[in-house]
Design a protein around this motif. Sequence first.
Motif, PDB file in Angstrom:
ATOM      1  N   LEU B 398    -143.878 -32.971  23.452  1.00  0.00           N
ATOM      2  CA  LEU B 398    -144.192 -32.955  24.876  1.00  0.00           C
ATOM      3  C   LEU B 398    -145.366 -32.054  25.238  1.00  0.00           C
ATOM      4  CD1 LEU B 398    -143.596 -33.768  27.760  1.00  0.00           C
ATOM      5  CD2 LEU B 398    -141.754 -32.075  27.809  1.00  0.00           C
ATOM      6  N   MET B 399    -145.350 -30.829  24.715  1.00  0.00           N
ATOM      7  CA  MET B 399    -146.387 -29.875  25.104  1.00  0.00           C
ATOM      8  C   MET B 399    -147.777 -30.374  24.699  1.00  0.00           C
ATOM      9  SD  MET B 399    -146.550 -27.078  26.749  1.00  0.00           S
ATOM     10  CE  MET B 399    -147.768 -25.815  27.122  1.00  0.00           C
ATOM     11  N   ARG B 400    -147.863 -30.930  23.519  1.00  0.00           N
ATOM     12  CA  ARG B 400    -149.173 -31.426  23.075  1.00  0.00           C
ATOM     13  C   ARG B 400    -149.618 -32.626  23.910  1.00  0.00           C
ATOM     14  NH1 ARG B 400    -151.627 -29.316  18.903  1.00  0.00           N
ATOM     15  NH2 ARG B 400    -152.862 -31.174  18.513  1.00  0.00           N
ATOM     16  N   ILE B 401    -148.666 -33.450  24.319  1.00  0.00           N
ATOM     17  CA  ILE B 401    -149.024 -34.582  25.193  1.00  0.00           C
ATOM     18  C   ILE B 401    -149.588 -34.048  26.511  1.00  0.00           C
ATOM     19  CG2 ILE B 401    -148.055 -36.477  26.575  1.00  0.00           C
ATOM     20  CD1 ILE B 401    -146.119 -37.031  24.226  1.00  0.00           C
ATOM     21  N   LEU B 402    -148.913 -33.049  27.083  1.00  0.00           N
ATOM     22  CA  LEU B 402    -149.394 -32.464  28.344  1.00  0.00           C
ATOM     23  C   LEU B 402    -150.745 -31.783  28.162  1.00  0.00           C
ATOM     24  CD1 LEU B 402    -146.201 -30.895  29.996  1.00  0.00           C
ATOM     25  CD2 LEU B 402    -147.546 -32.855  30.790  1.00  0.00           C
ATOM     26  N   MET B 403    -150.853 -30.989  27.111  1.00  0.00           N
ATOM     27  CA  MET B 403    -152.108 -30.259  26.880  1.00  0.00           C
ATOM     28  C   MET B 403    -153.248 -31.230  26.567  1.00  0.00           C
ATOM     29  SD  MET B 403    -151.633 -27.117  27.540  1.00  0.00           S
ATOM     30  CE  MET B 403    -150.422 -27.551  28.802  1.00  0.00           C
ATOM     31  N   SER B 404    -152.900 -32.360  25.985  1.00  0.00           N
ATOM     32  CA  SER B 404    -153.906 -33.382  25.717  1.00  0.00           C
ATOM     33  C   SER B 404    -154.404 -33.984  27.038  1.00  0.00           C
ATOM     34  CB  SER B 404    -153.286 -34.443  24.809  1.00  0.00           C
ATOM     35  OG  SER B 404    -154.159 -35.525  24.657  1.00  0.00           O
ATOM     36  N   PHE B 405    -153.471 -34.244  27.966  1.00  0.00           N
ATOM     37  CA  PHE B 405    -153.879 -34.720  29.288  1.00  0.00           C
ATOM     38  C   PHE B 405    -154.819 -33.714  29.951  1.00  0.00           C
ATOM     39  CE2 PHE B 405    -149.802 -37.388  29.696  1.00  0.00           C
ATOM     40  CZ  PHE B 405    -150.474 -38.573  29.449  1.00  0.00           C
ATOM     41  N   LEU B 406    -154.612 -32.440  29.650  1.00  0.00           N
ATOM     42  CA  LEU B 406    -155.447 -31.385  30.237  1.00  0.00           C
ATOM     43  C   LEU B 406    -156.720 -31.129  29.421  1.00  0.00           C
ATOM     44  CD1 LEU B 406    -152.961 -30.898  31.982  1.00  0.00           C
ATOM     45  CD2 LEU B 406    -153.170 -28.455  31.550  1.00  0.00           C
ATOM     46  N   GLY B 407    -156.884 -31.897  28.354  1.00  0.00           N
ATOM     47  CA  GLY B 407    -158.067 -31.723  27.511  1.00  0.00           C
ATOM     48  C   GLY B 407    -158.046 -30.433  26.716  1.00  0.00           C
ATOM     49  N   ARG B 408    -156.851 -29.964  26.389  1.00  0.00           N
ATOM     50  CA  ARG B 408    -156.762 -28.674  25.723  1.00  0.00           C
ATOM     51  C   ARG B 408    -156.225 -28.758  24.295  1.00  0.00           C
ATOM     52  NH1 ARG B 408    -157.752 -24.226  28.988  1.00  0.00           N
ATOM     53  NH2 ARG B 408    -157.997 -24.779  31.169  1.00  0.00           N
ATOM     54  N   THR B 409    -156.139 -29.963  23.757  1.00  0.00           N
ATOM     55  CA  THR B 409    -155.805 -30.067  22.332  1.00  0.00           C
ATOM     56  C   THR B 409    -157.093 -30.376  21.582  1.00  0.00           C
ATOM     57  OG1 THR B 409    -155.140 -32.354  22.779  1.00  0.00           O
ATOM     58  CG2 THR B 409    -153.384 -30.762  22.496  1.00  0.00           C
ATOM     59  N   LYS B 410    -157.181 -29.810  20.408  1.00  0.00           N
ATOM     60  CA  LYS B 410    -158.401 -29.980  19.622  1.00  0.00           C
ATOM     61  C   LYS B 410    -158.332 -31.252  18.795  1.00  0.00           C
ATOM     62  CE  LYS B 410    -159.744 -25.158  19.012  1.00  0.00           C
ATOM     63  NZ  LYS B 410    -158.468 -24.401  18.974  1.00  0.00           N
ATOM     64  N   LYS B 411    -159.474 -31.903  18.655  1.00  0.00           N
ATOM     65  CA  LYS B 411    -159.549 -33.071  17.796  1.00  0.00           C
ATOM     66  C   LYS B 411    -159.235 -32.658  16.369  1.00  0.00           C
ATOM     67  CE  LYS B 411    -163.654 -34.969  17.094  1.00  0.00           C
ATOM     68  NZ  LYS B 411    -164.859 -35.782  17.395  1.00  0.00           N
ATOM     69  N   PHE B 412    -158.464 -33.477  15.692  1.00  0.00           N
ATOM     70  CA  PHE B 412    -158.185 -33.217  14.278  1.00  0.00           C
ATOM     71  C   PHE B 412    -158.964 -34.248  13.468  1.00  0.00           C
ATOM     72  CE2 PHE B 412    -155.442 -34.023  10.488  1.00  0.00           C
ATOM     73  CZ  PHE B 412    -155.724 -32.826   9.848  1.00  0.00           C
ATOM     74  N   GLY B 413    -159.965 -33.827  12.768  1.00  0.00           N
ATOM     75  CA  GLY B 413    -160.844 -34.760  12.064  1.00  0.00           C
ATOM     76  C   GLY B 413    -162.142 -34.902  12.817  1.00  0.00           C
TER      77      GLY B 413
END
Lengths: 414, 414
Positions: B398-413
């Motif tokens: 859940l947290m990563r989904i939310l942070m992704s919506f906020l543009g706060r997860t880093k691209k992997f690759g």
Amino acid sequence: MLKAILVIADGMADWPLKELDGKTPLEVAVKPTMNQIARDGVCGIVDPISPGTPPGSDTATIAFLGYSPMEVYSGRGALEAVGSGVEVLRGDVAFRCNFASVDKDLVVLDRRAGRISNEDASRLTRSLQRIKLKKSFDASFVFKNTVQHRATLVIRGPKLSTAISDSDPEQNGKEVLEIEPLDRRSESARTAAIVSRLMSEFRNVLAEHPVNKERARRKQSPANFVLCRGAGTIPKIIPLPELYNIKSACIAAVSLIKGVCKVAGMDLISVKGATGTPKTDYMAKAKATVKALKTHDFVLLHVKATDVASHDGNARLKVETIGKIDGMLDHVLKNIDLDATHLALTADHTTSCVTRNHEGDPVPIAIIGPYVRRDSVREYSERACAEGGLNRIRGTDLMRILMSFLGRTKKFGS
Amino acid sequence: MLKAILVIADGMADWPLKELDGKTPLEVAVKPTMNQIARDGVCGIVDPISPGTPPGSDTATIAFLGYSPMEVYSGRGALEAVGSGVEVLRGDVAFRCNFASVDKDLVVLDRRAGRISNEDASRLTRSLQRIKLKKSFDASFVFKNTVQHRATLVIRGPKLSTAISDSDPEQNGKEVLEIEPLDRRSESARTAAIVSRLMSEFRNVLAEHPVNKERARRKQSPANFVLCRGAGTIPKIIPLPELYNIKSACIAAVSLIKGVCKVAGMDLISVKGATGTPKTDYMAKAKATVKALKTHDFVLLHVKATDVASHDGNARLKVETIGKIDGMLDHVLKNIDLDATHLALTADHTTSCVTRNHEGDPVPIAIIGPYVRRDSVREYSERACAEGGLNRIRGTDLMRILMSFLGRTKKFGS
């Protein structure tokens, strides 16, 4: 006390088939009881192992019982041995064996020794059991024939390894393979030496055996060699009674499934007329299930017939078999307390009537019980269940979901 | 700048209940705002821990914040201590404590010392805080009372262990248990000895304490013993600011949740009138959430009331409470910028009004926000959300989904 039944129809899931107008055998079968389970229950699809991985019946059943097959699966040999009533202890290495016919150059003429009768195989087995391994090997063995040419070999002793190759070339016309260690550990070399020696002693006894002389007179292939394959140990698992404090039982005709269940600490219930074929006595299995539920908290009911039809590519027989399983389920549902019993219906894998093989597609699941979140699915099939409230789960999730319905999973945290 | 709110209604998910004509409390509650969130958002179901595992509120919240509870959960004691404002450092071992009444043979007469007042408990605590452990123990302690009979104990020093048993028998009429090491490490023996010694010093001080003499005159049970349980350390986690470069806040009444959030590096916001009961001030929590969002990127809003009603088996109160939470959400939605805010609504676990316990079933989730893939779900409930576009996810997703919506997860690759 809440109880649960897990019904596994082997290889029941399938692909949409041209000969069934693009429907799957489940979609065309007459199966009012399965549909009732879907209507009254919560449905979904399951990846027994993982998406795209074609499961074996052993690995899928291991997963459905809640154990990670990737972590605990250790070969078919030991499971089959346990399932056929041979005791396999921790540390033992077990093999699946065949009585076979070989020529003087050890070329396999018939991997099944003319599908030798149980009687002949038993007589040969009694002689083989008298063989003693030389004391220097520091090991003993148990050899037992099961059905026709099939048999089980268990090697017991210190420092054994499963990293040894098969002697069975798995094809007629090929030479018997040398049994060799598959790594450099001394355990593997030792185990390969023990099994090689034993096979050569077996060969000596079989060569001169009266049964083979009689078979020659009857113009039957001699059973003059024992091929072995699939070195395995019993999986290291915590049995179900210890994990969930339940008494559980298995109703299955197939040794492999019985072996998995036995290792998981389940009672094996023998049912007269249960054959593991499409001609099995479905009603006898239904009655045994109802009876077993009176004395057990959890009963696994396994039916092999659907898989047999699929491996023959016989879609019509598969459809018919599904109808018979439906009748079996009807008897079960009418004779259990539905206010206190959860029943899950699934398949251990997709077996395609096209490829006649196990495939990596998910399988349908439906669970009924007093407090399940009934969804809007109205039919039990691969595609209808995919719209259900369970969504898509993994095989290893199933047991904990069932045990949770029974109030037997422990809270994690506070 | 995009922001996010995570609303967790404790134990809000439930089973279909006979007394509600086979519907769940969520399904019968009047909840226009929740339904709006489902309609405008993307929905699904979540297994807070894993399918079939009944979560605690602590482990579920740890998972929702993105941490694997199986890896980091280390007992309730330390979380509760942190949540009640006691500093717990890495290496400290913390306990949940009760002031209790015991007789001369150390049989527990009342685990709650007559639900002693905060005032009496505070006076006793001040005396206990003056105790000094003998220098040879090479350890210090922090003891703090929280609400009524409840208190927190933290042991600080080198080489401590959580592998020690509880002294709290968890039942009146039973003898206080010896605190013993649970393994053979010297750290465990040392910790058990420290806590045992401290409990006996506590007992000496309490025996002669003026508060207890006054309580005797008022015919109140004496608070003449401190029971402890649940030895724990703070979870080793990387706090949210470091993981996502966000400023985050927690609005919760319950110490345990506050503890989890504090450990995750969140600011704890106190709300007057937030009680952790069905009589909590919902509007005050709503206003605090709106306000916190002005100064923070991420706000977790936790409401305990639904769980309280469920543990009482009170479906009607649960339905009513859901209505009040809906009103709270209405205020939040009307006072935030919906073009720049994502809001996720979920429950930390299913609490069944039938069993009055946490259960292993999944919980509903709905997420609104400017760019979510709105699906066709039109109602917020366990079953309606199961048909949503998120399908079935894990709590840790859940947290990563939310942070992704906020543009706060880093691209992997790349």
